[in-house]
Write a protein that holds these residues in place. Structure first.
Motif, PDB file in Angstrom:
ATOM      1  N   TYR A 142      38.476  43.144  56.594  1.00 34.39           N
ATOM      2  CA  TYR A 142      38.628  41.724  56.924  1.00 34.39           C
ATOM      3  C   TYR A 142      39.101  41.582  58.353  1.00 34.39           C
ATOM      4  O   TYR A 142      39.572  42.532  58.970  1.00 34.39           O
ATOM      5  CB  TYR A 142      39.626  41.076  55.948  1.00 34.39           C
ATOM      6  CG  TYR A 142      39.595  39.575  55.922  1.00 34.39           C
ATOM      7  CD1 TYR A 142      38.441  38.881  55.581  1.00 34.39           C
ATOM      8  CD2 TYR A 142      40.734  38.838  56.237  1.00 34.39           C
ATOM      9  CE1 TYR A 142      38.420  37.492  55.552  1.00 34.39           C
ATOM     10  CE2 TYR A 142      40.729  37.451  56.208  1.00 34.39           C
ATOM     11  CZ  TYR A 142      39.567  36.783  55.864  1.00 34.39           C
ATOM     12  OH  TYR A 142      39.545  35.413  55.843  1.00 34.39           O
ATOM     13  N   ILE A 147      46.876  41.796  53.800  1.00 32.51           N
ATOM     14  CA  ILE A 147      46.068  41.503  52.622  1.00 32.51           C
ATOM     15  C   ILE A 147      45.992  42.738  51.732  1.00 32.51           C
ATOM     16  O   ILE A 147      46.398  43.825  52.137  1.00 32.51           O
ATOM     17  CB  ILE A 147      44.643  41.067  53.015  1.00 32.51           C
ATOM     18  CG1 ILE A 147      43.940  42.198  53.793  1.00 32.51           C
ATOM     19  CG2 ILE A 147      44.679  39.794  53.840  1.00 32.51           C
ATOM     20  CD1 ILE A 147      42.486  41.916  54.115  1.00 32.51           C
ATOM     21  N   SER A 155      36.546  45.480  49.242  1.00 31.77           N
ATOM     22  CA  SER A 155      36.907  44.155  48.734  1.00 31.77           C
ATOM     23  C   SER A 155      38.292  43.814  49.279  1.00 31.77           C
ATOM     24  O   SER A 155      39.186  44.662  49.320  1.00 31.77           O
ATOM     25  CB  SER A 155      36.931  44.142  47.206  1.00 31.77           C
ATOM     26  OG  SER A 155      35.625  44.232  46.690  1.00 31.77           O
ATOM     27  N   TYR A 157      41.567  40.925  49.279  1.00 28.97           N
ATOM     28  CA  TYR A 157      42.209  39.883  48.487  1.00 28.97           C
ATOM     29  C   TYR A 157      43.398  39.314  49.259  1.00 28.97           C
ATOM     30  O   TYR A 157      44.131  40.045  49.920  1.00 28.97           O
ATOM     31  CB  TYR A 157      42.714  40.445  47.152  1.00 28.97           C
ATOM     32  CG  TYR A 157      41.666  41.115  46.295  1.00 28.97           C
ATOM     33  CD1 TYR A 157      40.925  40.395  45.369  1.00 28.97           C
ATOM     34  CD2 TYR A 157      41.435  42.486  46.394  1.00 28.97           C
ATOM     35  CE1 TYR A 157      39.977  41.014  44.554  1.00 28.97           C
ATOM     36  CE2 TYR A 157      40.490  43.114  45.593  1.00 28.97           C
ATOM     37  CZ  TYR A 157      39.772  42.378  44.675  1.00 28.97           C
ATOM     38  OH  TYR A 157      38.838  43.004  43.874  1.00 28.97           O
ATOM     39  N   ASP A 158      43.605  38.013  49.141  1.00 36.32           N
ATOM     40  CA  ASP A 158      44.701  37.341  49.823  1.00 36.32           C
ATOM     41  C   ASP A 158      45.973  37.447  48.988  1.00 36.32           C
ATOM     42  O   ASP A 158      46.132  36.748  47.989  1.00 36.32           O
ATOM     43  CB  ASP A 158      44.337  35.872  50.065  1.00 36.32           C
ATOM     44  CG  ASP A 158      45.298  35.174  51.015  1.00 36.32           C
ATOM     45  OD1 ASP A 158      46.416  35.677  51.212  1.00 36.32           O
ATOM     46  OD2 ASP A 158      44.913  34.121  51.557  1.00 36.32           O
ATOM     47  N   LYS A 164      43.288  35.777  45.899  1.00 35.99           N
ATOM     48  CA  LYS A 164      41.966  35.174  46.098  1.00 35.99           C
ATOM     49  C   LYS A 164      41.074  36.131  46.886  1.00 35.99           C
ATOM     50  O   LYS A 164      41.526  36.812  47.799  1.00 35.99           O
ATOM     51  CB  LYS A 164      42.131  33.860  46.866  1.00 35.99           C
ATOM     52  CG  LYS A 164      40.847  33.165  47.245  1.00 35.99           C
ATOM     53  CD  LYS A 164      41.136  31.841  47.937  1.00 35.99           C
ATOM     54  CE  LYS A 164      41.888  32.025  49.225  1.00 35.99           C
ATOM     55  NZ  LYS A 164      42.128  30.744  49.926  1.00 35.99           N
ATOM     56  N   LEU A 166      38.763  37.413  49.624  1.00 36.67           N
ATOM     57  CA  LEU A 166      38.490  37.071  51.018  1.00 36.67           C
ATOM     58  C   LEU A 166      37.172  37.656  51.503  1.00 36.67           C
ATOM     59  O   LEU A 166      36.530  37.115  52.401  1.00 36.67           O
ATOM     60  CB  LEU A 166      39.618  37.583  51.916  1.00 36.67           C
ATOM     61  CG  LEU A 166      40.999  36.960  51.705  1.00 36.67           C
ATOM     62  CD1 LEU A 166      42.040  37.709  52.525  1.00 36.67           C
ATOM     63  CD2 LEU A 166      40.983  35.491  52.080  1.00 36.67           C
ATOM     64  N   GLY A 167      36.774  38.791  50.917  1.00 33.65           N
ATOM     65  CA  GLY A 167      35.550  39.428  51.342  1.00 33.65           C
ATOM     66  C   GLY A 167      35.229  40.620  50.470  1.00 33.65           C
ATOM     67  O   GLY A 167      36.025  41.031  49.625  1.00 33.65           O
TER      68      GLY A 167
END
Length: 242
Positions: A142, A147, A155, A157-158, A164, A166-167
């Motif tokens: 990211y 994160i 992968s 995640y926030d 959530k 993020l990518g």
């Protein structure tokens, strides 16, 4: 005691009732779509069994504890800044739920399942491809750090917003472990919020469950009373992060 992630459910006569998640069992779909599963309440303790205080958690360090089952790893993180609040999330099945916030005096403490929502990558005593990446550490996953990253397929995640996505290839957030912080600053795990991957994990890693936990039956035992918690660097021999 600080109570987070309370659910509101519709009762008879359209009355709204606040429900404490640590006092209920089973899966609840609230009127606003929040999804919560209560498990045995367990205190977060260190390797010697001593309670870990919220104020003693190091910032931006990935801690690992197994919850809600004896073999399902979870991440505990004390973020550098307060988390977001009232974050609406959605499972890959389209179910919406609301992640309230982090816990502790400054809302910086969060916990999530460490089983990646993409292809179930998770920490083992041998290695880990998933961890929280501190803000000062770059990641290929990211544009910014601070994160959670699964380096198997990048992968992201926030951590400050209910994990959530993020990518990357993940199609839903990591399941959140619901925490409570007591007046004496001790930390307790009481349930799981969101769509988890526990049953998929049990099916996919039977040889691993036998190697590390003695077999599926032992691996599926519910954690209660306390959950041993150590830094990821102590839990896994090798940590891979891109």
């Amino acid at each position: 005691m600080e109570r987070r992630n309370f659910l509101k459910v519709m009762a008879a006569g359209a009355t709204i009732v606040a429900v404490n998640p640590s006092l209920i069992r089973g899966t609840l779909y609230a009127d606003d779509g929040r999804l919560y599963t209560a498990y045995e309440k367990a205190q977060i303790v260190d390797a010697s069994g001593a309670p870990i205080k919220a104020s003693a958690l190091e910032k931006e360090v990935t801690y690992i504890f197994n919850y809600p089952f004896a073999s399902t790893p979870s991440m505990l993180i004390n973020l550098p800044e307060a988390t977001q609040q009232e974050v609406t999330l959605k499972s890959e099945a389209g179910e919406e739920y609301v992640w309230k916030s982090g816990v502790g005096n400054n809302r910086t403490i969060v916990a999530y399942s460490a089983i990646c929502a993409h292809q179930l990558t998770h920490p083992t005593p041998n290695d880990s491809f998933i961890k929280y990446v501190p803000k000062a550490t770059p990641t290929m996953a990211y544009e910014k750090s601070g994160i959670i990253v699964c380096s198997s397929h990048l992968s992201a995640y926030d951590a400050s917003a209910g994990a959530k996505v993020l990518g990357g290839a993940a199609t839903q957030p990591l399941a959140a472990v619901v925490l409570e912080v007591a007046e004496d600053d001790t930390i307790w795990a009481v349930g799981v919020l969101g769509s988890d991957k526990f049953q998929d994990y049990f099916k996919a890693f039977k040889p691993e469950l036998k190697e590390f936990y003695g077999g599926p039956a032992q691996a599926k035992q519910l954690v209660s009373i306390s959950a041993k918690t150590v830094k990821l660097t102590e839990y896994s021999k090798e940590i891979i992060q891109y």
